[in-house]
Design an enzyme around this catalytic site. Structure first.
Site, PDB file in Angstrom:
ATOM      1  N   HIS A   5       0.606  -1.607   0.348  1.00 12.40           N
ATOM      2  CA  HIS A   5      -0.201   0.573  -0.034  1.00 12.40           C
ATOM      3  C   HIS A   5       1.023   1.229  -0.009  1.00 12.40           C
ATOM      4  O   HIS A   5       1.891   1.268   0.318  1.00 12.40           O
ATOM      5  CB  HIS A   5      -0.784   0.086   0.553  1.00 12.40           C
ATOM      6  CG  HIS A   5      -2.038   1.078   1.575  1.00 12.40           C
ATOM      7  ND1 HIS A   5      -1.650   1.510   2.036  1.00 12.40           N
ATOM      8  CD2 HIS A   5      -2.842   1.445   0.266  1.00 12.40           C
ATOM      9  CE1 HIS A   5      -2.605   2.917   2.544  1.00 12.40           C
ATOM     10  NE2 HIS A   5      -3.158   2.857   1.449  1.00 12.40           N
ATOM     11  N   ASP A  27      -0.497   5.559  -5.574  1.00 10.73           N
ATOM     12  CA  ASP A  27      -0.969   6.596  -5.215  1.00 10.73           C
ATOM     13  C   ASP A  27      -0.442   8.204  -6.782  1.00 10.73           C
ATOM     14  O   ASP A  27       0.123   8.374  -6.604  1.00 10.73           O
ATOM     15  CB  ASP A  27      -1.107   8.019  -4.481  1.00 10.73           C
ATOM     16  CG  ASP A  27      -1.243   6.713  -2.873  1.00 10.73           C
ATOM     17  OD1 ASP A  27      -3.305   6.851  -3.199  1.00 10.73           O
ATOM     18  OD2 ASP A  27      -1.061   7.020  -2.547  1.00 10.73           O
ATOM     19  N   HIS A  41       0.059  11.285  -1.874  1.00  7.51           N
ATOM     20  CA  HIS A  41      -0.843  10.466  -1.355  1.00  7.51           C
ATOM     21  C   HIS A  41      -1.603  11.849  -0.334  1.00  7.51           C
ATOM     22  O   HIS A  41      -2.147  12.811  -0.958  1.00  7.51           O
ATOM     23  CB  HIS A  41      -0.750   9.893  -0.244  1.00  7.51           C
ATOM     24  CG  HIS A  41      -2.244   8.820   0.171  1.00  7.51           C
ATOM     25  ND1 HIS A  41      -2.940  10.016   1.826  1.00  7.51           N
ATOM     26  CD2 HIS A  41      -2.832   8.338   0.170  1.00  7.51           C
ATOM     27  CE1 HIS A  41      -4.231   9.365   2.022  1.00  7.51           C
ATOM     28  NE2 HIS A  41      -4.113   8.370   0.681  1.00  7.51           N
TER      29      HIS A  41
END
Length: 273
Positions: A5, A27, A41
């Site tokens: 992540h 992201d 992010h």
């Protein structure tokens, strides 16, 4: 798929893959003209993580290309899937198609090397807002216009807003998408979320006439949550700690039931038990 992540700096690609991830999520933020700008992010983000790591998007793509091109000194053979978490919330709805066009051109040039031995990972475009479905058509039309429709074989889609499953199906219909669909469900690791919608998505996937090919759950950092997600039948878990997920997959209850996906496992084909 163990999905690392918030992998937004190039050095984190190796870090997460070395911990056991075979997939990463990155992201993508956009400027006012709908150009993909940074892999960033920002605050707030998951508990226990630095929210501020970033690269210029095109630089990240070049680093990612090195990591996913066989023969490159930086090649990571385990890394087979990349989810781009497209932060389109900063855009007006009428810019979605333009964002898709620009994304396609950037990926074509900096990741796929204009179709000439570029990066080989599968790509999922993850869109947070159902109203931004024109991004998909902007993207697919551009790759076709640029003479590389074959690269669409490497691209899948996800709407990440936790919308009702029926509403997501309608958005795909409008976008002209049938197949290559990942369905995410989840919430930041700072909060708890049940598995009700995950189970609904898994049921759609397994129904034989649903729109979903794969289901992933985020952000899973604890062993107990990992077990619950695996028991619910997900295809992927997104995590800040790939080693935790790998450990659980090696437990007696799971090691004969699940294994890490390899490049030979198509991320677009629904797994039949």
């Amino acid at each position: 798929w163990i999905m690392g992540h918030m992998v937004n700096a190039i050095y984190q690609i190796d870090e997460f893959v070395n911990l056991g991830a075979n997939s990463i999520e990155t992201d993508v933020s956009f400027d006012d003209n709908a150009n993909p700008e940074y892999t960033y992010h920002g605050i707030p983000c998951d508990c226990g993580r630095s929210c501020l790591k970033w690269e210029n998007y095109n630089d990240f793509l070049k680093g990612l290309r090195s990591a996913t091109t066989p023969g490159n000194s930086k090649y990571q053979s385990k890394l087979i899937l990349v989810v781009f978490d497209l932060k389109t919330g900063s855009l007006y709805d009428n810019q979605a198609s333009e964002a898709g066009k620009k994304l396609a051109k950037n990926l074509l040039k900096h990741y796929w090397n204009n179709g000439n031995n570029g990066g080989g990972a599968y790509i999922v475009l993850s869109i947070p807002d159902l109203n931004h479905y024109p991004l998909i058509k902007g993207f697919t039309d551009t790759l076709k216009q640029e003479g590389h429709p074959e690269l669409l074989e490497k691209v899948g889609y996800d709407f990440s807003g936790n919308d009702a499953v029926g509403d997501v199906a309608k958005a795909y219909k409008k976008a002209g998408v049938s197949g290559h669909v990942w369905q995410s469900d989840g919430i930041t690791n700072c909060l708890l979320r049940g598995l009700t919608r995950v189970k609904e998505a898994v049921a759609n996937r397994d129904s034989g006439n649903g729109y979903i090919n794969k289901v992933y759950y985020w952000t899973v950092d604890k062993r107990a949550t990992t077990r619950d997600a695996l028991d619910a039948g997900v295809d992927g878990v997104m995590t800040n700690y790939p080693d935790v997920i790998a450990d659980v997959m090696n437990e007696a209850a799971y090691k004969n039931k699940v294994r890490l996906a390899t490049y030979e496992d198509s991320p677009w084909v629904t797994f039949k038990k």
